[in-house]
Scaffold this active site. Structure first.
Site, PDB file in Angstrom:
ATOM      1  N   HIS A 253      -2.385  -3.136   4.687  1.00  0.00           N
ATOM      2  CA  HIS A 253      -1.601  -2.281   5.599  1.00  0.00           C
ATOM      3  C   HIS A 253      -2.244  -2.270   6.981  1.00  0.00           C
ATOM      4  O   HIS A 253      -2.902  -1.336   7.368  1.00  0.00           O
ATOM      5  CB  HIS A 253      -1.412  -0.869   5.031  1.00  0.00           C
ATOM      6  CG  HIS A 253      -2.665  -0.102   4.715  1.00  0.00           C
ATOM      7  ND1 HIS A 253      -3.676  -0.591   3.935  1.00  0.00           N
ATOM      8  CD2 HIS A 253      -3.055   1.161   5.074  1.00  0.00           C
ATOM      9  CE1 HIS A 253      -4.635   0.315   3.827  1.00  0.00           C
ATOM     10  NE2 HIS A 253      -4.292   1.381   4.519  1.00  0.00           N
TER      11      HIS A 253
ATOM     12  N   ASP B  48       0.235   5.461  -1.126  1.00  0.00           N
ATOM     13  CA  ASP B  48      -0.772   6.451  -1.515  1.00  0.00           C
ATOM     14  C   ASP B  48      -0.223   7.561  -2.404  1.00  0.00           C
ATOM     15  O   ASP B  48      -0.791   8.658  -2.451  1.00  0.00           O
ATOM     16  CB  ASP B  48      -1.406   7.071  -0.265  1.00  0.00           C
ATOM     17  CG  ASP B  48      -2.511   6.210   0.311  1.00  0.00           C
ATOM     18  OD1 ASP B  48      -3.492   5.959  -0.401  1.00  0.00           O
ATOM     19  OD2 ASP B  48      -2.398   5.793   1.481  1.00  0.00           O
TER      20      ASP B  48
ATOM     21  N   HIS C 145     -13.041   2.191   3.896  1.00  0.00           N
ATOM     22  CA  HIS C 145     -11.967   3.037   4.418  1.00  0.00           C
ATOM     23  C   HIS C 145     -12.366   3.378   5.845  1.00  0.00           C
ATOM     24  O   HIS C 145     -12.812   2.494   6.596  1.00  0.00           O
ATOM     25  CB  HIS C 145     -11.727   4.258   3.517  1.00  0.00           C
ATOM     26  CG  HIS C 145     -10.489   5.020   3.903  1.00  0.00           C
ATOM     27  ND1 HIS C 145     -10.540   6.303   4.408  1.00  0.00           N
ATOM     28  CD2 HIS C 145      -9.172   4.677   3.907  1.00  0.00           C
ATOM     29  CE1 HIS C 145      -9.314   6.716   4.690  1.00  0.00           C
ATOM     30  NE2 HIS C 145      -8.458   5.742   4.394  1.00  0.00           N
TER      31      HIS C 145
ATOM     32  N   GLU D  60      -8.896   1.559  -2.517  1.00  0.00           N
ATOM     33  CA  GLU D  60      -9.021   1.621  -1.061  1.00  0.00           C
ATOM     34  C   GLU D  60     -10.381   2.205  -0.682  1.00  0.00           C
ATOM     35  O   GLU D  60     -10.579   3.405  -0.670  1.00  0.00           O
ATOM     36  CB  GLU D  60      -7.905   2.475  -0.460  1.00  0.00           C
ATOM     37  CG  GLU D  60      -7.888   2.435   1.063  1.00  0.00           C
ATOM     38  CD  GLU D  60      -6.738   3.212   1.659  1.00  0.00           C
ATOM     39  OE1 GLU D  60      -6.420   2.973   2.845  1.00  0.00           O
ATOM     40  OE2 GLU D  60      -6.160   4.057   0.960  1.00  0.00           O
TER      41      GLU D  60
ATOM     42  N   ASP E 239       2.246   2.133   3.802  1.00  0.00           N
ATOM     43  CA  ASP E 239       1.336   3.283   3.785  1.00  0.00           C
ATOM     44  C   ASP E 239       2.070   4.601   3.562  1.00  0.00           C
ATOM     45  O   ASP E 239       1.678   5.650   4.064  1.00  0.00           O
ATOM     46  CB  ASP E 239       0.485   3.362   5.055  1.00  0.00           C
ATOM     47  CG  ASP E 239      -0.830   4.128   4.843  1.00  0.00           C
ATOM     48  OD1 ASP E 239      -1.146   4.467   3.691  1.00  0.00           O
ATOM     49  OD2 ASP E 239      -1.520   4.408   5.831  1.00  0.00           O
TER      50      ASP E 239
ATOM     51  N   HIS F 192       0.830  -1.214   0.000  1.00  0.00           N
ATOM     52  CA  HIS F 192       0.000   0.000   0.000  1.00  0.00           C
ATOM     53  C   HIS F 192       0.857   1.254   0.000  1.00  0.00           C
ATOM     54  O   HIS F 192       1.606   1.514   0.938  1.00  0.00           O
ATOM     55  CB  HIS F 192      -0.904   0.012   1.238  1.00  0.00           C
ATOM     56  CG  HIS F 192      -1.995   1.016   1.163  1.00  0.00           C
ATOM     57  ND1 HIS F 192      -3.221   0.742   0.598  1.00  0.00           N
ATOM     58  CD2 HIS F 192      -2.051   2.307   1.547  1.00  0.00           C
ATOM     59  CE1 HIS F 192      -3.990   1.819   0.663  1.00  0.00           C
ATOM     60  NE2 HIS F 192      -3.293   2.785   1.230  1.00  0.00           N
TER      61      HIS F 192
ATOM     62  N   HIS G 106      -8.658  -1.690   7.386  1.00  0.00           N
ATOM     63  CA  HIS G 106      -9.672  -0.660   7.644  1.00  0.00           C
ATOM     64  C   HIS G 106     -11.017  -1.207   8.095  1.00  0.00           C
ATOM     65  O   HIS G 106     -11.845  -0.439   8.582  1.00  0.00           O
ATOM     66  CB  HIS G 106      -9.899   0.252   6.431  1.00  0.00           C
ATOM     67  CG  HIS G 106      -8.886   1.348   6.293  1.00  0.00           C
ATOM     68  ND1 HIS G 106      -8.849   2.425   7.145  1.00  0.00           N
ATOM     69  CD2 HIS G 106      -7.879   1.518   5.406  1.00  0.00           C
ATOM     70  CE1 HIS G 106      -7.857   3.230   6.775  1.00  0.00           C
ATOM     71  NE2 HIS G 106      -7.241   2.692   5.739  1.00  0.00           N
TER      72      HIS G 106
END
Length: 402
Positions: A217, A25, A155, A128, A325, A23, A196
């Site tokens: 993650h 972003d 999420h 995500e 992350d 993961h 999440h």
């Protein structure tokens, strides 16, 4: 700190068995910082100070495959969420076209292995948040066609059909439509990602899925009691399922002392009219002012190693991985401040007695295997089961009244 020689041994291991990170972003950071203008954030050069991620530091970190998160904020709903997800997918495609010597599009486990053989970084995508499909299985299939290879069911907020770890329970885990989403993901070969989601959702998904699932993650709840982490009973279920839990580096999820500090820091951000996940330069100045008065508890590579030790003990070495992350969090552990830091983590594990074989499974083999296994299940299901055209209204009925 690692003992002398261990860091070099870690780098040599990563040359053969590079990191598959679950993961990152970067696409959202590019959206927020420069509106996807890759000239303004040319990741072929060092972007320290603006991003956690660029190609030189991915190379220095021994990264061989990256799941780029095509995340969109839960505040984007309905068709707006779908459109924003498509924009995220588009910028990943632009990155692949712009940096072909370093990044290789990967859709399958074989593609990952080919990228490694070519000395390129296999680039996959993960959506995500289930809000990205707007309660549509057709949209789910379209994302898969565009190259998305996992979807995180929620999420930070619930979807209409799945409960999040950080929201008030709505459906008690997965609704019947939520279970159908999992079944359809199995059928098309899209990995079910349980980061999440609420523990009830984790258990429902594991009870439903016939393919291995992942946590892209998330770390161990027994080490840091945060709802974003994985309880031990779920780690045991994951081992039986054949999936992989990829430990995250976010301090507020891995360091107990950081939990209360983060709540106060998030509150400070909101008081300044900013979202607590905002990592723009203006937001980081607000964070810095807060931290000057309220020193931040610091996670380290040892903190992450503690989680990996526990996850290995409970789930087994075949079921652990890494999902840092990067570019999705304001703070990171010492020696893991950006994507160049993975050798420090591997060195720490080596000092704790992890074998070369253990490290190879952690960094590369487990993630490749879980995608390959999902592909195998999809091939078997696709030969006998057609696409689902179920709707949330039909399956959830009156429960769908949100």
């Amino acid at each position: 700190m690692s003992i002398p020689g261990t860091l070099e041994r870690a780098r040599l291991l990563l040359a053969d068995h590079p990191v598959v990170d679950g993961h990152n972003d970067l696409p959202w950071a590019l959206r927020e910082q420069v509106g996807y203008d890759l000239d303004a954030r040319d990741i072929a050069s060092d972007q320290t100070g603006t991003l956690h991620t660029d190609i030189p530091r991915l190379r220095a970190g021994g990264v061989g495959a990256q799941f780029w998160s095509v995340y969109v904020a839960p505040s984007l709903a309905g068709d707006d969420a779908v459109s924003a997800t498509l924009e995220q997918i588009d910028v990943v495609a632009e990155m692949l076209a712009r940096y072909p010597a370093d990044l290789r599009r990967a859709l399958t486990a074989d593609d990952m292995e080919k990228a490694r053989a070519e000395g390129r970084i296999a680039s996959l995508m993960g959506a995500e948040g289930g809000h990205s499909i707007n309660n549509s299985l057709g949209t789910l299939r379209a994302l898969h066609t565009l190259g998305v290879r996992y979807m995180t069911l929620t999420h930070n907020d619930n979807t209409d059909w799945a409960d999040s770890a950080t929201d008030s329970p709505r459906v008690g885990g997965l609704s019947e439509f939520g279970r159908e989403v999992v079944r359809e993901m199995n059928r098309i070969g899209m990995l079910v990602d349980l980061s999440h989601v609420a523990a009830t959702t984790m258990r429902d998904a594991l009870a439903t899925s016939v393919a291995p699932v992942i946590f892209s993650h998330s770390s161990a709840r027994a080490v840091c009691d945060h709802p974003r982490n994985i309880p031990d009973d779920v780690l045991r279920m994951l081992a039986a399922n054949g999936g992989v839990a990829m430990a995250t580096f976010v301090p507020k999820f891995v360091l107990p002392a950081a939990v209360e500090w983060t709540l106060a820091a998030d509150r400070n951000m909101r008081e300044h009219g900013l979202h607590h996940l905002d990592t723009t330069p203006a937001a980081m100045r607000i964070h810095a002012d807060f931290e000057a008065v309220n020193p931040r508890p610091m996670a380290t590579v040892a903190t992450i190693a503690d989680h990996l030790d526990h996850m290995r003990e409970i789930a087994g070495i075949d079921h652990v991985g890494i999902g840092g992350d990067y570019d999705g969090t304001a703070f990171l552990p010492l020696e893991l401040e950006d994507v160049s830091g993975y050798p420090h983590l591997i060195a720490e594990l080596l000092t704790r007695g992890w074998s070369d074989t253990d490290v190879a499974k952690l960094t590369w083999q487990n993630a490749v295997r879980v995608l390959r296994d999902a592909e195998t299940v999809a091939g078997e299901l696709g030969a006998r089961v057609g696409p689902s055209h179920a709707t949330i209204d039909a399956l959830d009925g009156q429960r769908h009244s949100y």
